[in-house]
Design a protein around this motif. Structure first.
Motif, short mmCIF file in Angstrom:
data_model
loop_
_atom_site.label_atom_id
_atom_site.label_comp_id
_atom_site.label_asym_id
_atom_site.label_seq_id
_atom_site.Cartn_x
_atom_site.Cartn_y
_atom_site.Cartn_z
N HIS A 2 0.90 -1.21 0.05
CA HIS A 2 -0.15 -0.08 0.02
C HIS A 2 0.81 1.26 0.06
O HIS A 2 0.47 2.30 0.80
N ASN A 53 -10.11 -2.07 10.26
CA ASN A 53 -11.00 -1.74 9.48
C ASN A 53 -11.44 -3.01 8.72
O ASN A 53 -12.63 -3.07 8.06
N PHE A 54 -10.59 -3.91 8.56
CA PHE A 54 -10.98 -5.25 7.79
C PHE A 54 -11.93 -5.90 8.29
O PHE A 54 -12.54 -6.58 7.72
N ASN A 75 -6.13 3.49 -1.00
CA ASN A 75 -6.58 2.23 -0.61
C ASN A 75 -7.74 2.09 0.27
O ASN A 75 -7.43 2.75 1.63
N GLU A 76 -8.81 1.72 0.16
CA GLU A 76 -9.98 1.59 1.11
C GLU A 76 -10.09 2.88 2.07
O GLU A 76 -10.16 2.52 3.43
N GLU A 88 -13.08 -0.42 -0.51
CA GLU A 88 -13.60 -1.46 0.28
C GLU A 88 -15.01 -1.75 0.44
O GLU A 88 -15.66 -1.02 -0.29
N TYR A 139 -14.16 -9.45 -0.01
CA TYR A 139 -13.95 -10.75 0.98
C TYR A 139 -15.17 -11.54 1.20
O TYR A 139 -15.50 -12.08 2.45
N TYR A 164 -14.49 -12.35 5.33
CA TYR A 164 -15.05 -11.42 6.56
C TYR A 164 -16.49 -11.44 6.32
O TYR A 164 -17.23 -11.15 7.40
N GLU A 187 -8.40 -7.16 -4.25
CA GLU A 187 -8.14 -7.87 -3.12
C GLU A 187 -9.38 -8.97 -3.25
O GLU A 187 -10.39 -8.47 -3.09
N TRP A 222 -5.37 -11.21 -2.85
CA TRP A 222 -4.57 -11.07 -1.49
C TRP A 222 -4.14 -12.12 -0.66
O TRP A 222 -5.03 -12.84 -0.37
N PHE A 280 2.80 -12.04 5.33
CA PHE A 280 3.23 -10.69 5.77
C PHE A 280 3.12 -10.47 7.23
O PHE A 280 1.95 -10.66 7.88
N ARG A 337 -4.56 -11.72 14.16
CA ARG A 337 -3.38 -12.07 13.20
C ARG A 337 -2.44 -13.06 14.01
O ARG A 337 -2.03 -12.92 15.07
N ASN A 347 -0.37 -11.47 8.88
CA ASN A 347 -1.50 -11.99 7.96
C ASN A 347 -1.15 -13.13 7.16
O ASN A 347 -0.05 -13.27 6.51
N LYS A 370 -2.62 -14.61 4.45
CA LYS A 370 -3.44 -14.65 3.09
C LYS A 370 -2.51 -14.88 1.97
O LYS A 370 -3.27 -14.76 0.75
C1 CKU Z 1 -6.57 -7.20 4.02
C2 CKU Z 1 -11.29 -4.40 4.26
C3 CKU Z 1 -10.27 -4.91 3.46
C4 CKU Z 1 -8.94 -4.49 3.83
N1 CKU Z 1 -7.81 -4.93 3.30
C5 CKU Z 1 -6.69 -4.36 3.52
C6 CKU Z 1 -5.22 -4.93 3.35
O1 CKU Z 1 -4.25 -4.25 3.87
C7 CKU Z 1 -5.56 -6.18 4.37
O2 CKU Z 1 -4.36 -6.94 4.67
C8 CKU Z 1 -7.75 -6.48 3.97
C9 CKU Z 1 -6.90 -8.20 5.09
O3 CKU Z 1 -7.66 -8.09 5.77
O4 CKU Z 1 -6.07 -9.11 4.88
#
Ligand code: CKU
Length: 598
Positions: free
Chosen positions: A334, A367-368, A416-417, A451, A473, A477, A511, A556, A561, A569, A573, A575
């Motif tokens: 980002h 925020n995710f 971003n978002e 987002e 997501y 999510y 993502e 994503w 990372f 977490r 993360n 993913k």
């Molecule tokens: C990712 C709402 C989604 C936000 N998005 C941003 C990114 O930086 C995060 O790592 C989601 C996530 O939740 O894995």
């Protein structure tokens, strides 16, 4: 226009660039006493610190890893007698801000941790002597600077970064440092634009210098043969039977720019050049007038021990993995990455969505999770916004200036978002887009990643974008695990509402993904297992393939990372399609197969 040159340092007959990478002296400054104690003349007590590297993961104690505040670097360097040449320092970045001192003299301040710090040190250096550079840096986050966050003070008095984003607040001198000497009269910048004319191509160029002498431009092919020449600071290089820079099949010429005084060459700058055009027409992304479907990843600059530092070995491995999996694109989520990432993409024929560090404009460390439920719907109403906007615009200017000549860069992502549902959000981003539009001579498409809150009925910002980037997501999510069939229905419902808007622009997913443990297998699948990641991707693909206007899928994330610690977490993360040390999870094979024929 910036009042310094962000051109990548090169060695030519007229210029020299010497790396200052290696071990530097380093000291935390918990009490913020460095200036009053004169540290700009040398650090009284210090440890050795590698450059480039993030400082966090080289230490073995919590306090150092999570340090937030001022910290200092020092390095001595020898400068040969270079006559009356201009002497500069160029840091690929210092995160998040810094003041540079040379031989005790304050030279410059730079805000923003992901773009170059370039300073003229000619008047501060001694020739044929040892000189000392000292850097005072700071990694605090606020709502007035990019990326957004805040600083939390523990009861113990210790400061901690509270990022409003999902990556670890790695800091330090994370990219290479160069000592540059060049002529006083020099090339500070250049632009290129391309026009395809049947089998031929025109390269329109403009060179910026600080003097009166003539400019000469030469284009050489891969074998070093001159294919076109032109005199003048502005002109056209006509290339017969041009080799185009194609996606995953790159051809690079070399552009040689000179300032000449008769037969004497005053300055000379050289750079690779790829001939290609980029255009959006209706719902198609066209490179050299041919449609391209984007396949790839959102990435991070992130690796064990070195944190966010650039390392050629890691970057090479990443490109090999991306080629193996049949990807053709990634987003520099980002923040703008180190220059070398773009140079390698130019060579390998990857497309890049180049992103500014405008992340965290949602006032939430999670925020995710929360934003998906409709929380955090205000951000742009506070009194820090004018300063934030000033920083945002300045960084956009620096990013476009640095990256505009890379054939790999096909779009700039300006956020971003963020929160996007208010008039204030619209006005804020209108100002950012209006400032960005005139800066790119190639007029590449501008975009930003939205987002879940940014629904077709609510989002005020999407009309500013040349194509849409969605982070979604459904199945993680939203309606994850046992509810996954609903996830698909909800996803289709949203896409039908976008379709009804008939925007006639491409949509790219920037993502989508699931946290996945590389050790966990489960039949039937369960969230966090590799089987679940595979199924999630398959379901998402079936939705993507139902809409013609969907023209890209960047999952994503490329690799696992590091993030801030927390209950969401597990050591970061997860993913990634690859693990943090770049080995494939099972979904890597799902993607490889899909992308082979897509
Ligand atoms: C990712 C709402 C989604 C936000 N998005 C941003 C990114 O930086 C995060 O790592 C989601 C996530 O939740 O894995």
């Amino acid at each position: 226009m910036l009042d310094y040159s962000v051109l990548f340092p090169v060695n030519t007959t007229a210029r020299s660039a010497v790396s200052l990478d290696g071990m530097w002296k380093f000291s935390f400054d918990k009490e913020g006493k460095g200036c009053s104690e004169n540290w700009m003349n040398g650090l009284p007590a210090s440890v050795q610190m590698p450059v480039p590297a993030s400082f966090s993961d080289v230490f073995t104690d919590h306090e150092s890893r999570d340090y937030c505040g001022d910290f200092w670097y020092e390095k001595e360097f020898f400068l040969h007698d270079c006559g009356d040449r201009r002497v500069e320092l160029r840091f690929g970045s210092v995160t998040h801000r810094c003041t540079v001192f040379v031989n005790g003299k304050e030279i410059c301040f730079h805000e923003g941790g992901f773009l170059p710090v370039v300073c003229d040190i000619t008047d501060a250096v001694k020739k044929n002597a040892v000189n000392k550079v000292v850097v005072k840096a700071n990694n605090e986050l606020s709502e007035a600077t990019l990326p957004c966050g805040s600083v939390k003070e523990l009861m113990s008095g210790r400061k901690l970064a509270a990022p409003y984003f999902d990556f670890f607040n790695y800091s330090g001198i994370q990219r290479s440092v160069y000592l540059v000497t060049k002529p006083q009269e020099n090339i500070s910048d250049y632009d290129t634009c391309f026009e395809l004319k049947g089998a031929d191509a025109d390269v329109h160029y403009q060179v910026y210098t600080n003097g009166v002498h003539d400019v000469h431009a030469v284009l050489k092919d891969r074998e070093g043969n001159t294919v076109a020449e032109s005199a003048g600071a502005k002109g056209t290089l006509h290339v017969e039977n041009a080799h185009l820079w194609k996606v995953r099949n790159a051809y690079l010429y070399t552009l040689v720019l000179e300032i000449r005084d008769g037969e004497t060459v005053i300055d000379r700058y050289e750079s690779p050049l790829g001939i290609r055009t980029i255009r959006i027409e209706g719902t198609k992304i066209l490179v050299n007038d041919e449609p391209v479907y984007l396949k790839g990843f959102g990435k991070h600059e992130d690796f064990e021990v070195i944190g966010r530092a650039f390392n050629y070995g890691v970057a090479k491995r990443d490109y090999e993995c991306m080629k193996w999996i049949n990807a053709n694109c990634f987003r520099t989520s980002h923040y703008p990455y180190a220059d070398e990432w773009y140079q390698l993409a130019d060579e390998e024929g990857f497309l890049i969505i180049d992103e500014i560090p405008a992340v965290g404009m949602m006032r939430s460390t999670r925020n995710f999770v929360k934003a998906g439920t409709g929380g955090f719907t205000h951000f742009f109403e506070t009194d820090t916004v004018p300063e934030l906007l000033k920083n945002h615009k300045l960084q956009v200017e620096e990013m476009i200036a640095r990256d505009k000549n890379h054939p790999s860069v096909f779009s700039f992502s300006l956020f971003n978002e963020p929160e996007t549902t208010s008039k204030e959000a619209h006005d804020y981003f209108k100002a950012v887009f209006d400032a960005a539009r005139p800066l790119d001579p190639q007029k590449r498409p501008l975009t930003g990643a939205f987002e879940k809150n940014s629904q077709p009925e609510l989002c005020q910002v999407y009309p500013l974008c040349d194509f849409m980037c969605l982070n979604r997501y459904y199945g993680w999510y939203i309606s994850g695990g046992p509810e996954i069939e609903d996830a698909e229905l909800k996803f289709r419902d949203e896409m039908n509402r976008w379709a009804a808007k008939d925007l006639n622009v491409p949509f790219v997913f920037t993502e989508f993904g699931t946290d996945t443990m590389d050790t966990l297998h489960k039949l039937p699948s369960i969230m966090w297992s590799q089987e679940y990641q595979d199924e999630y991707y398959e379901r998402n693909f079936s939705v993507f393939d139902s809409y013609d206007f969907i023209q890209g899928e960047l999952t994503w994330n490329f690799a696992d990372f590091q993030t801030t610690e927390g209950i969401f977490r597990v050591n970061g993360n997860k993913k990634g399609v690859f693990t943090r040390n770049r080995q494939p999870k099972s979904s890597a094979f799902v993607l490889k197969k899909r992308w082979e024929n897509k």
